[in-house]
Motif scaffolding. Structure first.
Motif, short mmCIF file in Angstrom:
data_model
loop_
_atom_site.label_atom_id
_atom_site.label_comp_id
_atom_site.label_asym_id
_atom_site.label_seq_id
_atom_site.Cartn_x
_atom_site.Cartn_y
_atom_site.Cartn_z
N GLU A 1 0.80 -1.23 0.00
CA GLU A 1 0.00 0.00 0.00
C GLU A 1 0.84 1.29 0.00
O GLU A 1 0.47 2.26 -0.64
CB GLU A 1 -0.93 -0.01 1.22
CG GLU A 1 -1.88 1.17 1.23
CD GLU A 1 -3.01 1.03 2.24
OE1 GLU A 1 -2.92 0.19 3.13
OE2 GLU A 1 -3.98 1.79 2.12
N ASP B 1 -0.75 -5.37 3.05
CA ASP B 1 -1.35 -4.18 3.67
C ASP B 1 -0.67 -4.04 5.03
O ASP B 1 -0.93 -4.82 5.95
CB ASP B 1 -2.87 -4.33 3.83
CG ASP B 1 -3.52 -2.99 4.13
OD1 ASP B 1 -2.80 -2.09 4.62
OD2 ASP B 1 -4.72 -2.85 3.87
N ILE C 1 -0.86 -1.84 7.46
CA ILE C 1 -1.90 -1.70 8.49
C ILE C 1 -3.23 -1.60 7.76
O ILE C 1 -3.51 -0.62 7.07
CB ILE C 1 -1.73 -0.44 9.36
CG1 ILE C 1 -0.48 -0.57 10.23
CG2 ILE C 1 -2.95 -0.28 10.28
CD1 ILE C 1 -0.38 0.49 11.31
N ASP C 2 -4.01 -2.63 7.91
CA ASP C 2 -5.34 -2.63 7.32
C ASP C 2 -6.31 -2.22 8.42
O ASP C 2 -6.26 -2.76 9.53
CB ASP C 2 -5.67 -4.05 6.83
CG ASP C 2 -7.04 -4.12 6.20
OD1 ASP C 2 -7.46 -3.11 5.61
OD2 ASP C 2 -7.68 -5.17 6.31
N GLY C 3 -7.15 -1.24 8.11
CA GLY C 3 -8.07 -0.74 9.14
C GLY C 3 -7.45 0.44 9.87
O GLY C 3 -7.48 0.51 11.10
N TRP D 1 -4.62 -5.78 -1.76
CA TRP D 1 -4.06 -6.05 -0.42
C TRP D 1 -5.13 -6.02 0.67
O TRP D 1 -4.87 -6.45 1.78
CB TRP D 1 -2.93 -5.07 -0.09
CG TRP D 1 -3.27 -3.62 -0.27
CD1 TRP D 1 -4.02 -2.83 0.53
CD2 TRP D 1 -2.87 -2.79 -1.37
NE1 TRP D 1 -4.12 -1.57 0.03
CE2 TRP D 1 -3.42 -1.50 -1.14
CE3 TRP D 1 -2.09 -2.99 -2.51
CZ2 TRP D 1 -3.21 -0.43 -2.01
CZ3 TRP D 1 -1.88 -1.93 -3.37
CH2 TRP D 1 -2.44 -0.67 -3.12
N ASP D 2 -6.31 -5.51 0.34
CA ASP D 2 -7.39 -5.50 1.34
C ASP D 2 -8.13 -6.83 1.41
O ASP D 2 -9.00 -7.00 2.28
CB ASP D 2 -8.39 -4.38 1.04
CG ASP D 2 -7.89 -3.03 1.54
OD1 ASP D 2 -7.22 -3.00 2.58
OD2 ASP D 2 -8.15 -2.02 0.87
MG LIG Z 1 -6.36 -1.92 3.96
#
Ligand SMILES: [Mg+2]
Ligand SMILES: Nc1ncnc2c1ncn2[C@@H]1O[C@H](COP(=O)(O)O)[C@@H](OP(=O)(O)O)[C@H]1O
Length: 433
Positions: free
Chosen positions: A153, A215, A217-219, A366-367
């Motif tokens: 990302e 990702d 850091i997702d979220g 990546w999500d």
């Molecule tokens: Mg994400």
């Protein structure tokens, strides 16, 4: 790497750790669970008290187990076979565990400084960049002889701008502290090394060869609130997701099903990992044996519970509610951030995950890459709203314009019908989109 590794030396930096002298250092885990049952049970980030200690004496009581998770790493490498991606799997787990340690440290300091209530996103940026640099570095150190392609990302453009030196220094310190604490690698990164490691994530992916998908850091919004977030890493091989690793540092170690909402949650921090054909396992981030997880066997939608994004901007809650009603789902939706939803579904905490972005949004690979294999290897099904398998081979974006749905094999036909009927209804009233 541009230069020979330097000895890490003694760290002069400090880490923020929960104070053991305060009862607040053991927050109620429900307050840490970051899960919303239709918003009625939501509680925001805990107020923790912190003290500073030298990093060398930082012994986390929970959260980091990069050491324990990577402890059998050398053995795994020597017995690897390329077809089952054993080496890559072990490297991915090690990389994600280290990144999760870094993110936990930053999230604790965010909570202490109370910056989550401000618009300033810099601490998140620090963790995003640090996590990406670490994963990129560890994968290359562990798999030195393999071609390396990383679709991730972040990129370093903003960090190279005038005025970003302080941020870059903080990221570099965080990365070096994490490496030094783990102790596996005798390396110290310069700021240029960190920029290079981040920029290795610029690959465009595509249908040929192998690509890592990250990702870091997702979220992000959950991370800022002190709620759920994930570090998500997957590998594509010739179009297919062949392995996925997801660290969810704030996910309760026991079920977050809506029927379980009154029970106390004792511990948090889970690592989910899946390899094509080998199932999905979960282990605790503070160290435990991996145990297999499976999706829920619920066949009657009346007994199913449903996950969706916490953020209404990320997914149309009204549409999910229409679908739930058509299906006869009785429980309120469980709203959580990040791919922690895929993980919770993979271990059967709920039976359905619906994601319907607002018009014009393009999903990134990546999500969903890590989450989709974590669910499918646990026996679930992940498709777009037309029932088609997700295609991760089109580059950095997922080529779909409808939405993503996810459930067990028994429920999928009913879910798909309810989704398609509801979408038709929505199309008749476009203002509701
Ligand atoms: Mg994400
Ligand atoms: N308008 C939007 N619609 C759908 N997804 C969005 C969005 N804006 C951001 N996202 C994505 O939603 C992800 C979080 O998903 P969730 O809603 O499940 O927590 C974000 O990941 P990042 O936090 O890595 O940016 C981002 O990629």
């Amino acid at each position: 790497m541009g230069r020979p590794p330097l000895d890490s030396g003694l760290s002069r930096l400090v880490a923020l750790v929960p104070s053991t002298s305060s009862s607040a250092s053991k927050p109620s885990s429900l307050r840490r669970s970051g899960v919303t049952f239709c918003q009625r049970f939501y509680v925001s980030a805990p107020s923790l008290h912190f003290r500073c200690v030298p990093l060398r004496s930082f012994t986390p009581s929970r959260g980091l187990s990069a050491k324990s998770l990577g402890g059998t790493f050398s053995a795994a490498m020597s017995s690897s076979s390329s077809s089952s991606y054993e080496k890559e799997f072990a490297a991915a787990k090690k990389a994600v565990s280290l990144a999760s340690h870094l993110c936990q440290k930053v999230q604790r300091s965010i909570i202490e400084c109370d910056v989550q209530s401000k618009a300033d996103k810099s601490p998140v940026t620090v963790a995003d960049y640090g996590s990406q640099a670490l994963v990129s570095l560890v994968l290359r150190l562990e798999l030195p002889s393999q071609p390396f392609s990383l679709v991730a990302e972040e990129d370093s453009r903003d960090l190279r701008e005038e005025g970003s030196q302080g941020t870059l220094r903080r990221i570099t310190n965080l990365v070096n502290d994490t490496l030094s604490f783990d102790g596996t690698y005798n390396v110290t990164l310069s700021e240029d090394d960190v920029l290079d490691a981040i920029d290795r994530g610029k690959s465009e992916g595509g249908p040929n060869g192998q690509h890592w998908v990250l990702d870091p850091i997702d979220g992000t919004k959950g991370f800022l609130r002190g709620d759920q977030y994930a570090i998500a890493l997957a590998m594509l091989d010739k179009r297919k997701v062949v392995l996925g690793v997801l660290a969810c540092p704030n996910l309760p170690q026991t079920s977050i099903s809506s029927t379980n909402k009154h029970s106390s949650v004792s511990e948090i921090g889970c690592l989910f990992s899946a390899r094509l054909g080998y199932g999905t396992v979960m282990q605790y981030l503070d160290g435990s044996k991996p145990s297999e997880v499976h999706v829920s066997t619920v066949a009657d939608p009346a007994n199913a519970s449903l996950f969706e994004s916490f953020e209404a901007a990320h997914s149309m809650h009204d549409l999910s509610s229409t679908i739930a009603e058509k299906l006869g789902v009785k429980a309120p939706p469980v709203r959580i951030d990040s791919q922690a939803k895929y993980c919770a579904l993979a271990r059967g905490d709920g039976a359905i995950y619906l994601r319907f972005p607002h018009e014009g949004y393009r999903e990134k690979i990546w999500d969903h890459a890590a989450g989709s294999i974590v669910v499918s290897e646990a026996g679930g099904v992940v498709t777009d709203a037309a029932g088609k398998e997700l295609d991760f081979s089109k580059g950095r974006y997922l080529d779909l314009n409808t939405g993503i749905i996810c459930t067990n094999k028994k429920l999928m036909p009913q879910l798909l019908k309810a989704v398609q009927d509801s979408l038709k209804g929505n199309l008749q009233t476009p203002e509701s989109l």
